[in-house]
Design an enzyme around this catalytic site. Structure first.
Site, PDB file in Angstrom:
ATOM      1  CE  LYS A 203     -34.586   5.972  33.230  1.00  0.00           C
ATOM      2  NZ  LYS A 203     -35.843   6.297  33.935  1.00  0.00           N
ATOM      3  CD  GLU A 237     -39.438   1.237  25.230  1.00  0.00           C
ATOM      4  OE1 GLU A 237     -40.127   2.159  25.697  1.00  0.00           O
ATOM      5  OE2 GLU A 237     -38.894   1.299  24.115  1.00  0.00           O
ATOM      6  CG  ASP A 256     -35.705   5.640  20.082  1.00  0.00           C
ATOM      7  OD1 ASP A 256     -35.604   6.881  20.204  1.00  0.00           O
ATOM      8  OD2 ASP A 256     -36.556   4.969  20.689  1.00  0.00           O
ATOM      9  CG  HIS A 261     -31.112   5.572  26.226  1.00  0.00           C
ATOM     10  ND1 HIS A 261     -30.897   6.900  26.516  1.00  0.00           N
ATOM     11  CD2 HIS A 261     -32.408   5.475  25.841  1.00  0.00           C
ATOM     12  CE1 HIS A 261     -32.017   7.569  26.315  1.00  0.00           C
ATOM     13  NE2 HIS A 261     -32.942   6.739  25.912  1.00  0.00           N
TER      14      HIS A 261
END
Length: 507
Positions: A203, A237, A256, A261
């Protein structure tokens, strides 16, 4: 398309695009969600930007017995549905000439022989010159199977070109499995040919962390424990697990998201200035941070995990985690995870990093907030600044990409009253160039053999060393906390940060 409008142009010459050489991309799991929604549209967009060679080839490998025309129609639909650039028949005509499909199971030797024949055919007809990248868009348990088959059938090496393998996260289930996977992959492909995909690192706003820190002289002097009170890294989220029960249950939010991340974001925020932006230099500085980072000693005080229960999200009634299709009633897999990380370096000693992630939270947002220590306010009366918060620098990764600075300013009037105000920078309003989608950048880097955005096995293993004690601690507990869908997480997470005299930001 103008070369000057190309956001992926060559950094050595801003007038020239970074165009891949002759090659193919071989997609395992080509019919899966990731391939259809992200990878295939990214390939089309790269071609549309003029960044793939005329002889580029795309090969799909899956158990479905598609005819070639049926497979090409599937690829076309996926590209049209997900492309971020305008559809052009001329681009599609160029792409479709190199599209191939190989049906078969992973344990079917005949299928691997057909794949080898297809690769040789592409070398002759498309001019791929022995250059092939294998993208493993498949469940993690199948990574060793595919890598072993590539070696067994002589497809992992070439005398007249390069071979590369792309592995999606998660990289293992814990430290032991990550080491085993790295051993298997490293026994077939050399380190420079292994690309571990963490799409967050592709990103633009994540990469801008480095530009923001090291291209601006005004912030780096404050980037240490003398001025920074704490750092919050959030990935929230508003959706549930959807149809991913088979993958998500048993994995959970920490494995996850935090293991890859968020720890990568932490490393970019905390790392020292590299001598260059070459992959080796970036890797050294990130590894130093991960090697010196550990969860706070009291895991019962400084971690939280929970599952969402039924509530309201986006104006709709939604079900809880245990009511999701495919989730067993006995599941204790967390959909929310928070942990405090301490970094034992001179720069960051005494500065806690709070990492949190969850599903079915108040809104979708990923951000890094660097919260500075309070000013002493000596010249001001107590009532002048009683509501004044800490100065905070917030980097928004998604959505509404940008940077916000919160500081105190005088309220107009005859009294000296101070109030928090925001200075906001938005990428969309400052640049006319569109940001490439993360997978565009990452796929192009794979085809170019450019590794700066890909974590190597040392980073992966260091991240598991940080997270394993937390997951082991949770596994010893007999129950799991809950939070209502549409809120910002469990009370235990608020209590966790409150023990340090702090509170979570409301993004």
């Amino acid at each position: 398309m103008s070369l000057l409008s190309n956001p992926l142009r060559d950094p050595k010459d801003r007038r020239l695009p970074r165009v891949a050489g002759p090659c193919s991309l071989i997609l395992f799991g080509v019919t899966g969600d990731l391939a259809r929604k992200k990878l295939i549209p990214a390939v089309y967009d790269l071609a549309n930007r003029g960044l793939l060679p005329p002889g580029f080839a795309l090969v799909g490998f899956a158990r479905h017995d598609f005819g070639h025309q049926e497979f090409k129609a599937l690829i076309k639909k996926a590209a049209k549905d997900g492309a971020r650039t305008p559809w052009r028949d001329t681009v599609w005509k160029q792409l479709v000439a190199g599209i191939r499909f190989v049906p078969g199971e992973f344990d079917d030797d005949a299928a691997w022989q057909r794949l080898g024949d297809t690769m040789r055919e592409l070398d002759e007809q498309q001019g791929t010159n022995g250059n092939h990248a294998f993208y493993l868009s498949i469940p993690p348990g199948l990574f060793p199977v595919v890598v072993s088959q590539l070696e067994k059938h002589g497809l992992a090496q070439s005398d007249n070109g390069w071979r590369r393998v792309v592995i999606e996260k998660p990289f293992g289930h814990d430290l032991a499995s990550a080491r085993e996977l790295n051993k298997i992959v490293g026994g077939v492909f050399p380190p420079e040919s292994v690309f571990r995909i963490d799409h967050y690192l592709g990103k633009e706003t994540v990469q801008n962390i480095l530009a923001f820190r090291f291209a601006n002289g005004m912030f780096e002097p404050l980037w240490n424990s003398n001025y920074v009170d704490h750092v919050q890294i959030t990935m929230a989220e508003d959706i549930g697990i959807g149809t991913r029960a088979g993958y998500y249950d048993g994995i959970g939010a920490a494995r996850d998201v935090i293991q890859n991340h968020l720890l990568q974001l932490m490393a970019l925020i905390a790392m020292e200035e590299p001598v260059s932006f070459k992959a080796s230099s970036l890797r050294i500085e990130k590894q130093k941070i991960l090697a010196n980072a550990r969860p706070a000693p009291r895991l019962d005080f400084h971690t939280a995990h929970a599952q969402y229960v039924a509530g309201w999200a986006g104006g709709e009634k939604v079900r809880g985690y245990l009511q999701e299709e495919g989730i067993p009633q006995s599941s204790t897999t967390e959909s929310y995870a928070a942990v405090r990380i301490d970094i034992a370096t001179r720069r960051w000693a005494g500065v806690p990093f709070y990492l949190r992630t969850g599903k079915r939270l108040g809104r979708r947002v990923t951000e890094v907030a660097v919260v500075f220590k309070r000013a002493p306010h000596q010249p001001f009366a107590k009532h002048d600044v009683v509501e004044l918060g800490e100065n905070a620098l917030v980097m928004r990764i998604q959505p509404d990409e940008g940077v916000t600075l919160r500081f105190g300013a005088k309220v107009p009037g005859t009294t000296m009253e101070i109030r928090d105000v925001l200075m906001d920078f938005a990428y969309g309003g400052a640049f006319v160039e569109s940001s490439p989608e993360a997978y565009e950048r990452l796929i192009l880097d794979v085809l170019l053999g450019d590794p700066p955005l890909f974590p190597q096995h040392e980073e992966v293993e260091l991240a598991w060393e940080i997270l394993d004690p937390v997951i082991d601690h949770w596994a010893r507990q007999t129950s799991i906390d809950t939070y209502t869908s549409g809120t910002w997480g469990p009370a235990s997470a608020d209590e966790m940060i409150a023990r340090d005299g702090r509170s979570w930001r409301r993004p």
